[in-house]
Design a protein around this motif. Structure first.
Motif: not given
Length: 365
Positions: A169-174, A227-230, A256-257
Motif C-alpha cells: 500500500a501507498l500513503m494517501g493524504n487521508h 511508502d509514498a512513491v514506488v 519515502n525516507d
C-alpha cells in the motif's frame, strides 16, 4: 480524497479563533460543483468542487475534499472503458501486477472488486498466488468501515507473502489526515491562512468517529511506515496527481525516507505541511499536464504515472449538479488515461456512487 457523518448547524457562523471541532463550515463552492469550462475560466483558477477548508479562507495549496460530494447524474459523465487482458507470467517469475484506487471505507465494494479479479476467494482470503497488488492509498474516511479496510489490507499482505506474491500500500493524504487527527487532535497548526487543527480538518473531510474509536497503535504504525512513491514494471505509482513529491527528494528512496522521517519527528506543523502538499491535485489535467508528468518520470523513472486521489468525473470535467436521492451515479467502467497517455487515474469515485477500481497493469488502451 476526504466523507463522513459530521453534523453541523445550518446557520452557524465561523468563530475567529483557533479552529476546533465547532469551528468549521462547508464553503458554498463545496456544495454545488461548477465545472471550470462552464464558467469560461482557466481550469486551474477554479477550486476543486469538493474541497473544504477550515476557517474562512482557503489556504494556498490546501485542497481536502468536503464530505458531501455532489451527486453525479448518469449520462452526465463520459463512459471510460478498458480492454481486459490475460494475466501474463513475467520473465523473472513474478506474477501479474494489479492496482487498487481509493477505497475510502467501502469495504464491501472492495471485497467485491477484489473477488471479481480473482485476487481473493469467497471467504475474503488471498487467492492470487504470486500476483502483485498495490493499493494507491486513502483507505479511510467518507465510507462506513475504514478500519475494516486497513485490517483487510494488512491481513492480505501476510497471506500474499506466504503464497509467493505481495499486497502492498501507498500513503494517501487521508492516511496523513487520520494520523494527524489522532496524534495532534486540536493542536493549532499554521495552515497558511491562520490557524487550523488536524481534527477539524479530518471531520470536515469525512472523518468517521467509528474509525477513530477503533483505531489502534498497530494501524497507526502501519500507516506511518507506508511508502509514498514506488515504480513497478515501468509504472510510477503514487496517490496524488501532484508534482509536490519533488519537494521531498530527487529519488524514490529519498522521497519515502524523507516522508517517513517527517512522521517520525512528530512535529504538527511539519506534518500539516506534508498533508497540504500531498492533497494538491489536477497537476496533470490542464495545460502543461503532460509536461508535469514527464518531470516526475524523468526524476523518478517509469513510463507512466498511475495515481488515485482525484475522482475521474472531476478530471473529465463532466460533473453534474445535485438532483436529490434519485440521481444515478457516474458511468465509470475503468481507469482514465490522459496527459498524452502518460497518466492513469484510478479513483473511480466510489464515494459518489461510482466504481471502486481494481485493474491489471499494463492497460491495453
Amino acid at each position: 480524497m476526504v466523507e463522513g457523518s459530521m453534523t453541523q448547524g445550518a446557520g452557524q457562523e465561523p468563530v475567529v479563533r483557533t479552529a476546533t471541532l465547532r469551528d468549521f463550515r462547508v464553503p458554498p463552492y463545496a456544495q454545488t460543483p461548477v465545472p471550470p469550462q462552464a464558467q469560461g475560466a482557466p481550469p486551474s483558477s477554479v477550486p476543486h468542487p469538493g474541497n473544504a477548508v477550515v476557517g474562512d479562507e482557503q489556504p494556498e495549496g490546501y485542497t481536502p475534499t468536503e464530505r458531501d460530494l455532489p451527486v453525479i447524474r448518469r449520462g452526465d459523465t463520459v463512459q471510460v472503458q478498458t480492454v481486459a487482458e490475460p494475466r501474463p507470467v513475467s520473465d523473472d517469475g513474478r506474477g501479474p501486477l494489479f492496482v487498487v484506487g481509493d477505497v475510502h471505507g467501502y469495504l464491501d465494494e472492495l471485497l467485491a472488486a477484489l473477488g471479481e479479479q480473482g485476487l481473493i476467494d469467497a471467504d475474503g482470503n488471498w487467492a492470487a498466488g504470486n500476483a502483485r497488488l498495490w493499493f494507491l492509498g486513502d483507505f479511510t474516511d467518507r465510507g462506513p468501515d475504514g478500519i475494516g479496510v486497513i485490517d483487510l489490507v494488512m491481513r492480505l499482505s501476510a497471506e500474499a507473502a506466504a503464497a509467493g506474491g505481495y499486497c502492498k500500500a501507498l500513503m494517501g493524504n487521508h492516511e496523513l489526515l487520520l494520523i494527524g487527527a489522532k496524534r495532534f487532535a486540536d493542536t493549532p497548526v499554521n495552515s497558511g491562512a491562520g490557524t487550523a487543527t488536524f481534527q477539524a480538518a479530518w471531520l470536515l473531510n469525512g472523518g468517521q468517529k467509528t474509525d477513530m474509536e477503533r483505531l489502534q497503535d498497530v494501524h497507526l504504525q502501519w500507516m506511518s511506515r507506508l511508502d509514498a512513491v514506488v515504480e513497478e514494471d515501468g509504472h510510477l505509482l503514487m496517490h496524488s496527481d501532484t508534482t509536490a513529491y519533488l519537494d521531498y527528494g530527487s529519488t524514490i528512496e529519498d522521497v519515502n525516507d524523507t516522508i517517513t522521517a517527517i512522521l517520525t519527528r512528530n512535529d504538527a506543523d511539519e506534518c500539516w505541511d506534508l498533508f497540504r502538499k500531498l492533497t494538491k491535485r489536477f497537476a496533470f489535467r490542464d495545460e502543461g499536464g503532460s509536461q508535469a508528468v514527464r518531470e516526475l518520470l524523468t526524476t523518478y523513472g517509469g513510463q507512466r504515472v498511475v495515481h488515485g486521489h482525484s475522482p475521474i468525473p472531476y478530471l473529465l470535467g463532466e460533473v453534474g449538479t445535485e438532483e436529490g436521492e434519485d440521481s444515478s451515479g457516474p458511468v465509470i467502467n475503468g481507469p482514465h488515461v490522459y496527459a498524452d497517455g502518460l497518466a492513469i487515474a484510478m479513483d473511480g469515485g466510489v464515494t459518489m456512487a461510482g466504481k471502486l477500481l481494481v485493474v491489471q497493469l499494463p492497460l491495453h488502451d
